[in-house]
Design an enzyme around this catalytic site. Structure first.
Site, PDB file in Angstrom:
ATOM      1  N   HIS A   1       5.364 -31.640  10.709  1.00 46.26           N
ATOM      2  CA  HIS A   1       6.811 -31.830  10.636  1.00 46.26           C
ATOM      3  C   HIS A   1       7.484 -31.759  12.001  1.00 46.26           C
ATOM      4  CE1 HIS A   1       5.943 -27.650  10.964  1.00 46.26           C
ATOM      5  NE2 HIS A   1       7.210 -27.389  11.224  1.00 46.26           N
ATOM      6  N   ASP A   2       6.714 -31.567  13.066  1.00 44.48           N
ATOM      7  CA  ASP A   2       7.298 -31.421  14.399  1.00 44.48           C
ATOM      8  C   ASP A   2       7.033 -32.611  15.305  1.00 44.48           C
ATOM      9  OD1 ASP A   2       8.352 -28.892  13.935  1.00 44.48           O
ATOM     10  OD2 ASP A   2       6.519 -27.866  14.579  1.00 44.48           O
TER      11      ASP A   2
ATOM     12  N   ASP B   1       3.516 -19.213  12.353  1.00 40.95           N
ATOM     13  CA  ASP B   1       4.396 -19.969  13.247  1.00 40.95           C
ATOM     14  C   ASP B   1       4.388 -19.376  14.661  1.00 40.95           C
ATOM     15  OD1 ASP B   1       6.615 -22.030  13.240  1.00 40.95           O
ATOM     16  OD2 ASP B   1       7.745 -20.307  13.971  1.00 40.95           O
TER      17      ASP B   1
ATOM     18  N   GLU C   1      -0.336 -21.223  14.637  1.00 38.26           N
ATOM     19  CA  GLU C   1       0.232 -22.303  15.444  1.00 38.26           C
ATOM     20  C   GLU C   1       0.370 -21.763  16.860  1.00 38.26           C
ATOM     21  OE1 GLU C   1       4.118 -25.101  16.076  1.00 38.26           O
ATOM     22  OE2 GLU C   1       4.270 -22.962  15.773  1.00 38.26           O
TER      23      GLU C   1
ATOM     24  N   ASP D   1       3.949 -20.436   5.085  1.00 44.19           N
ATOM     25  CA  ASP D   1       4.298 -20.413   6.493  1.00 44.19           C
ATOM     26  C   ASP D   1       4.820 -19.011   6.797  1.00 44.19           C
ATOM     27  OD1 ASP D   1       5.050 -21.443   9.091  1.00 44.19           O
ATOM     28  OD2 ASP D   1       5.176 -23.391   8.097  1.00 44.19           O
TER      29      ASP D   1
ATOM     30  N   ASN E   1      16.255 -31.877  -9.008  1.00 38.57           N
ATOM     31  CA  ASN E   1      17.571 -31.692  -9.637  1.00 38.57           C
ATOM     32  C   ASN E   1      18.670 -32.597  -9.083  1.00 38.57           C
ATOM     33  OD1 ASN E   1      17.912 -30.556  -7.195  1.00 38.57           O
ATOM     34  ND2 ASN E   1      18.583 -28.548  -7.901  1.00 38.57           N
TER      35      ASN E   1
ATOM     36  N   ASP F   1      12.497 -33.990  -5.012  1.00 35.01           N
ATOM     37  CA  ASP F   1      13.673 -33.292  -5.515  1.00 35.01           C
ATOM     38  C   ASP F   1      13.699 -33.387  -7.035  1.00 35.01           C
ATOM     39  OD1 ASP F   1      16.185 -32.272  -5.972  1.00 35.01           O
ATOM     40  OD2 ASP F   1      17.238 -34.112  -5.377  1.00 35.01           O
TER      41      ASP F   1
ATOM     42  N   ASP G   1      12.515 -29.590  -3.737  1.00 39.12           N
ATOM     43  CA  ASP G   1      12.500 -28.217  -4.263  1.00 39.12           C
ATOM     44  C   ASP G   1      11.153 -27.885  -4.901  1.00 39.12           C
ATOM     45  OD1 ASP G   1      12.624 -29.495  -6.792  1.00 39.12           O
ATOM     46  OD2 ASP G   1      14.810 -29.618  -6.602  1.00 39.12           O
TER      47      ASP G   1
HETATM   48  C1  NOJ Z   1       7.204 -24.172  15.050  1.00 35.04           C
HETATM   49  C2  NOJ Z   1       7.644 -24.887  13.815  1.00 35.04           C
HETATM   50  O1  NOJ Z   1       6.630 -25.748  13.405  1.00 35.04           O
HETATM   51  C3  NOJ Z   1       8.928 -25.597  14.148  1.00 35.04           C
HETATM   52  O2  NOJ Z   1       9.328 -26.468  13.137  1.00 35.04           O
HETATM   53  C4  NOJ Z   1       9.969 -24.558  14.433  1.00 35.04           C
HETATM   54  O3  NOJ Z   1      11.151 -25.199  14.863  1.00 35.04           O
HETATM   55  C5  NOJ Z   1       9.525 -23.585  15.506  1.00 35.04           C
HETATM   56  N1  NOJ Z   1       8.159 -23.159  15.344  1.00 35.04           N
HETATM   57  C6  NOJ Z   1      10.373 -22.355  15.497  1.00 35.04           C
HETATM   58  O4  NOJ Z   1      10.122 -21.605  14.337  1.00 35.04           O
END
Ligand code: NOJ
Length: 623
Positions: free
Chosen positions: A404-405, A275, A333, A179, A104, A102, A110
């Site tokens: 991140h999932d 995605d 993905e 993405d 700011n 970050d 950001d």
């Molecule tokens: C896959 C993404 O990696 C995830 O973070 C997202 O919630 C779902 N697709 C829906 O876009």
């Protein structure tokens, strides 16, 4: 055409049939070799439910046949030489902008924050960055719900910041991929707004509306349909209630998406991570999902979209009309896609995607993301052997353990702190010495682990919060929280740990999501100054990978395949041979024989002649 009277071996010779049967066998913990047994292979597919003691039913067989009949040929595991490409040699780094840096003080990462850390990324040895969504969004799913594809999210900065970021990435000789979220948009996107307010306009058909909902459920829980009063109809959302599925059958919509992608390519971005791209084509008419599959998978309808009827057509159209003219790189993905389907999506002569992310290796058989269990690395070994031996040279695998999932990998395997350092390095060795393109998720290079969330109020993710709400209908709150915690995506979304100071040097303000005290011991600053750190190990290993062309392009030859807890392989080409030796367990493991050669890198400074140390991972250059 495959029918109920086709033999199991005939179904197994079909790519979709093979992937689905493999998945079933895996979940049931039955070896794939069973299919080679002539007695089993020659049985008719309609007898499969009986054979598996009715753990499957006739409806499942119908789905299997329908899907299998959409594809005929397995992609040959072509053993011709691998064609060279920059992305086959590259090491990628994924940034989750909200939690990276970050600039700011508002507690949210950001673009200027990212710019300030590009030298760090470059020094690590990274060739290309994948940026999770930075587009304008109401943030129901942290940017995966896009409101405007051509605007930057206010919290992240402006388009000028983006242009500067792209320049600065390129000036450092790195690439940037964005993405691309085009299975759905936010319900606040103007296309959706107009689809509702002007149903007779061209937008009226941009999304998937039905007069009556069917039985499909959303991946984030509950029905997949929202009632839309203005149209007296229901609109489909496979993800959150604010992520509305686009209707790819509509040609105008596809053309708009193509234009939007070209707009980013004109700016000079190097490619995209697409995605849930395998979900874009749904069975025509959106029929009900199978009850039995719904029950087993906990998700109704997926057989109608995870490998939809027009998927290949839409991907080819994208590639030919949009990606190819710009020579753009793509990684899709693709949840739920097995190895044969991956090949069909990525084989070089098929002109669809360059690579995919499949997820079969992230949980061990019989386990789901929200199960609290210990991940057995022997499964990863088995998975990688299969992938390396059977993916062929006309397809190229992506390699990753974190994003991140998913929760952090070290925590899944063994949360005992005494192994954190060696385990983090062991994972790095697997990631960076096999054949395939490695993706490192921010913080993985420090060995970041799951966060110590205390209550449900600490969590932010829509998936976790929905699941908690659902679970507490039938179980007590502590138990529900524990389950959510086992798989929560928030573990990977806490701020990047830069320094030992308040908020870990991520921000001067309170971060948007909590962080525990782990940053005091585990942070970039400390690890840069510690010769033995995971970060330094990553740096050395990435450099080593670049010195040895055998890693991206050479053969992979496994030994000790059947020996539990031992993962060993050679990387070989006409110029050199590397040998990788890994102990997959926290116990000492007898060493077969000390390799003759030079030890290039290891997660132990001192090794023993007779034994591999707990989780030892060593790379040798063979004489
Ligand atoms: C896959 C993404 O990696 C995830 O973070 C997202 O919630 C779902 N697709 C829906 O876009």
């Amino acid at each position: 055409m495959l029918t109920k009277n086709s033999r199991i071996k005939e179904i197994y010779a079909n790519p979709i049939g093979r992937d689905i049967i493999n998945r079933v066998l895996l979940q049931m913990k039955i070896s794939k070799k069973a299919i080679n047994n002539p007695i089993i292979g020659n049985l008719k597919i309609k007898d499969l439910p009986k054979l598996l003691k009715n753990r499957l039913d006739d409806e499942f067989i119908d789905v299997l046949l329908n899907l299998s009949n959409t594809e005929k040929e397995i992609v040959r595991a072509d053993e011709g030489p691998i064609k060279k490409a920059w992305w086959k040699e590259a090491v990628f780094y994924q940034i989750y902008p909200r939690s990276f840096k970050d600039s700011n003080g508002d507690g949210i990462g950001d673009l200027q924050g990212i710019i300030s850390k590009l030298d760090y990324i470059k020094k690590l040895g990274i060739d290309a960055i994948w940026l999770s969504p930075i587009y304008d969004s109401p943030n129901d799913d942290n940017g995966y719900d896009i409101r405007d594809y051509k605007k930057i999210m206010d919290e992240f900065g402006t388009m000028e910041d983006f242009d500067q970021l792209l320049d600065e990435v390129h000036n450092r000789g790195m690439g940037l991929i964005m993405d691309l979220v085009v299975n759905h948009t936010s319900d606040e996107h103007q296309w959706y707004q107009r689809a509702i307010s002007e149903p007779d306009s061209k937008y009226g058909d941009y999304y998937i509306f039905k007069d009556q909902p069917n039985n499909w459920t959303s991946i984030f829980g509950g029905s997949a349909w929202n009632y839309v009063e203005e149209r007296n109809q229901y609109a489909l959302h496979l993800f959150s209630k604010k992520q509305m599925d686009l209707n790819w059958e509509n040609e105008n919509l596809r053309a708009e998406i193509h234009d939007m992608i070209r707009w980013w390519l004109e700016k000079g971005v190097d490619g995209f991570r697409l995605d849930v791209i395998n979900y874009i084509s749904k069975s025509h008419g959106i029929p009900d999902g199978s009850e039995s599959i719904g029950k087993v998978m906990g998700l109704y309808g997926m057989e109608h979209y995870f490998y939809g009827p027009n998927l290949h057509r839409y991907l080819r159209e994208l590639k030919e009309k949009v990606f190819m003219p710009y020579n753009a790189f793509t990684v899709g993905e693709t949840p739920g896609i097995g190895m044969e389907m991956s090949k069909l999506l990525t084989a070089e002569d098929r002109n669809e995607l360059d690579m995919v992310f499949s997820f079969d290796h992230l949980e061990t058989p019989g386990h789901y993301k929200f199960d609290d269990y210990r991940y057995d690395l022997n499964y990863l070994k088995k998975y990688m052997i299969d992938l390396m031996e059977n993916y062929g040279n006309c397809c190229h695998p992506s390699l990753f353990f974190e994003n991140h999932d998913n929760p952090r990998m070290i925590s899944k395997i063994n949360p005992d702190p005494q192994y954190r350092n060696v385990l983090g390095k062991l994972l790095a060795v697997i990631l960076l010495t096999l054949r395939g393109t490695p993706f490192i998720y921010q913080g993985q290079e420090l060995g970041m682990i799951n966060q110590d969330f205390k209550t449900i109020e600490d969590l932010r993710d829509v998936e976790s919060l929905n699941l908690y709400r659902e679970l507490t209908k039938s179980m007590d709150k502590d138990k529900a929280f524990k389950k959510v915690l086992a798989g929560s995506r928030d573990h990977a979304r806490t701020p990047m740990q830069w320094e030992d100071q308040e908020y870990a040097g991520f921000s001067t303000g309170k971060p948007w999501i909590m962080m525990d005290h782990d940053y005091k011991n585990c942070n970039v600053d400390a690890q840069l100054n510690d010769e033995d750190s995971i970060l330094n190990f990553y740096q050395k290993l990435i450099a080593l990978r670049k010195e040895h062309n055998v890693i991206p392009y050479g053969d992979v030859i496994f030994t000790n395949k059947m020996v539990k807890n031992l993962f060993t392989y050679y990387r070989k080409d006409e110029n050199e041979i590397l040998y990788v030796e890994i102990n997959l367990s926290p116990n000492k493991k007898k060493r077969a024989k000390l390799p003759e050669g030079e030890r290039l890198l290891s997660n132990y400074e001192v090794i023993s002649l007779s034994h591999l140390q707990p989780y030892e991972a060593s790379i040798w250059k063979i004489k």
